[in-house]
Scaffold this active site. Structure first.
Site, PDB file in Angstrom:
ATOM      1  N   GLU A 137      39.761  47.687  19.183  1.00  0.00           N
ATOM      2  CA  GLU A 137      40.328  47.507  17.502  1.00  0.00           C
ATOM      3  C   GLU A 137      39.691  47.938  16.240  1.00  0.00           C
ATOM      4  O   GLU A 137      40.195  48.899  15.332  1.00  0.00           O
ATOM      5  CB  GLU A 137      40.581  45.874  17.240  1.00  0.00           C
ATOM      6  CG  GLU A 137      41.415  45.048  18.102  1.00  0.00           C
ATOM      7  CD  GLU A 137      43.064  46.317  17.578  1.00  0.00           C
ATOM      8  OE1 GLU A 137      43.226  46.917  17.187  1.00  0.00           O
ATOM      9  OE2 GLU A 137      43.401  45.847  19.474  1.00  0.00           O
ATOM     10  N   TYR A 188      42.939  41.322  10.299  1.00  0.00           N
ATOM     11  CA  TYR A 188      43.405  41.788  11.147  1.00  0.00           C
ATOM     12  C   TYR A 188      43.177  41.889  12.027  1.00  0.00           C
ATOM     13  O   TYR A 188      43.511  41.726  13.359  1.00  0.00           O
ATOM     14  CB  TYR A 188      44.216  42.735  11.256  1.00  0.00           C
ATOM     15  CG  TYR A 188      44.220  43.928  12.250  1.00  0.00           C
ATOM     16  CD1 TYR A 188      45.609  44.201  12.898  1.00  0.00           C
ATOM     17  CD2 TYR A 188      43.611  44.551  12.646  1.00  0.00           C
ATOM     18  CE1 TYR A 188      45.982  45.229  13.628  1.00  0.00           C
ATOM     19  CE2 TYR A 188      43.783  45.595  14.494  1.00  0.00           C
ATOM     20  CZ  TYR A 188      45.084  45.412  14.650  1.00  0.00           C
ATOM     21  OH  TYR A 188      45.031  45.934  15.764  1.00  0.00           O
ATOM     22  N   ASP A 199      48.893  45.608  10.820  1.00  0.00           N
ATOM     23  CA  ASP A 199      48.274  46.367   9.769  1.00  0.00           C
ATOM     24  C   ASP A 199      49.099  47.138   9.752  1.00  0.00           C
ATOM     25  O   ASP A 199      50.409  46.563   9.898  1.00  0.00           O
ATOM     26  CB  ASP A 199      46.865  47.145  11.173  1.00  0.00           C
ATOM     27  CG  ASP A 199      47.929  47.670  12.186  1.00  0.00           C
ATOM     28  OD1 ASP A 199      49.130  47.911  12.353  1.00  0.00           O
ATOM     29  OD2 ASP A 199      47.915  48.414  13.132  1.00  0.00           O
TER      30      ASP A 199
END
Length: 368
Positions: free
Chosen positions: A47, A130, A148
């Site tokens: 991520e 996020y 996002d």
């Protein structure tokens, strides 16, 4: 929750939307290396890498990074130079510096286990809303939103939300929408499915609506306004900056490099000596570079003519770099590090300075 969002959700076929989305995802999802298991560490690394970077670019970096640092323990005890080298070329280096610092904290404070509550995981450096939502939902199956740009684009169309997604305050609306729509039984697949939909079908321009598994539930498609959403105000254009850089070498063939400061742009990466140029000065770029070398590093050097130029675009800056090659005639101060070509491979350089070295290899060595 805003009243307008509540009204949009009244009568929205949530169960049908979830079913269609998850069925499509399970049948069509891409075979990505961080989807092999639900290891929180690997999901965290992926991520952070995927922020502002395309999936195809990330895949080889992810494989290399996990091979070098397979566990939290391995990354926590790694030397920063090695960590930056493994990240070299991915850009936005503050991401990996924050990851490195946060992983050390996980090792020391949480016994090497990534926290599984919003309160604890949010304390880690570089873990914003996020990343928190992505790790908690994907790794731990906790129904947290991971919002996002992809997710905002998808839900702006699905629910016909006309808020400007470039404004930070809009995030709350999309987080609220995700809380209402997310599958409580399989939040991991749900959040990944929304991201996948945004990447493959509900793209920024020319979305493939006829292939979309949730077309029947999409308000924007029904209203014919999918091309107008999401609303996104334009960023300021990046500011151009004229620079000059030099690849310095000595009689022994060593090159001279410099470590950037520990804070700010490209912190702690290595570079070739460079300076911002005054385009209005009566002095040539070459003369300004010579003066900079003398004042900054006590270097006396014979500089070549211009060997080429390098352009590098940041989100807020464009570096236009004029590149020279120079032979050092004296002993520089300690701010410059002499390295052999073999040693050079150990140091992490930003992409712009990798381009400078390639230019030196092609053009700069010809006259030596």
């Amino acid at each position: 929750m805003k009243k307008e969002l509540q009204e949009k959700l009244v009568g929205f076929p949530i169960e049908e939307f979830r079913h269609n989305l998850l069925s499509w995802y399970k049948a069509e999802k891409r075979d990505l290396p961080w989807r092999m298991d639900q290891d929180p560490y690997k999901i965290w690394v992926s991520e952070i890498m995927l922020q502002q970077t395309r999936v195809d670019t990330v895949i080889p970096y992810f494989h290399n990074f996990i091979e070098k640092f397979p566990t939290i323990e391995a990354l926590a005890t790694a030397d920063e130079e090695d960590v930056l080298k493994a990240w070299e070329g991915l850009g936005y280096y503050s991401r990996v510096r924050n990851l490195h610092a946060a992983v050390k904290e996980v090792k020391e404070v949480y016994g090497g286990i990534v926290p599984n509550t919003p309160e604890e995981i949010s304390k880690l450096k570089g873990v914003g809303p996020y990343t928190r939502g992505a790790i908690l939902s994907i790794a731990y199956d906790i129904p947290e939103p991971a919002v996002d740009g992809n997710v905002m684009r998808v839900f702006s169309r699905i629910l016909s939300i006309w808020e400007d997604i470039a404004k930070p305050k809009s995030r709350k609306t999309f987080e609220d929408a995700t809380y209402e729509l997310i599958s409580k039984e399989d939040p991991s697949s749900f959040n990944q499915a929304v991201m996948e939909l945004g990447a493959l079908i509900c793209t920024p321009t020319s979305p493939s609506c006829l292939l979309c598994p949730v077309r029947e539930q999409c308000t924007a498609f029904e209203e014919g306004v999918q091309a107008e959403l999401p609303v996104k105000s334009k960023k300021k254009k990046p500011k151009p900056l004229q620079m000059a850089a030099v690849v310095l070498y000595d009689e022994q063939g060593k090159l001279y490099i410099h470590k950037r400061p520990s804070t700010g742009l490209l912190a702690n990466l290595w570079e070739y000596p460079n300076v911002e140029i005054d385009a209005d000065s009566e002095k040539t770029y070459r003369e300004q570079m010579n003066q900079f070398l003398l004042e900054e590093y006590k270097v006396e050097a014979e500089l070549s003519e211009l060997v080429g130029t390098v352009e590098h675009v940041f989100s807020h800056l464009i570096w236009n770099i004029s590149v020279f090659v120079g032979k050092i005639n004296n002993q520089p101060n300690e701010d410059l590090l002499p390295v052999t070509l073999e040693e050079l491979q150990k140091y992490a350089f930003p992409v712009s300075h990798q381009k400078i070295y390639r230019l030196y290899e092609v053009e700069g060595t010809a006259g030596r």
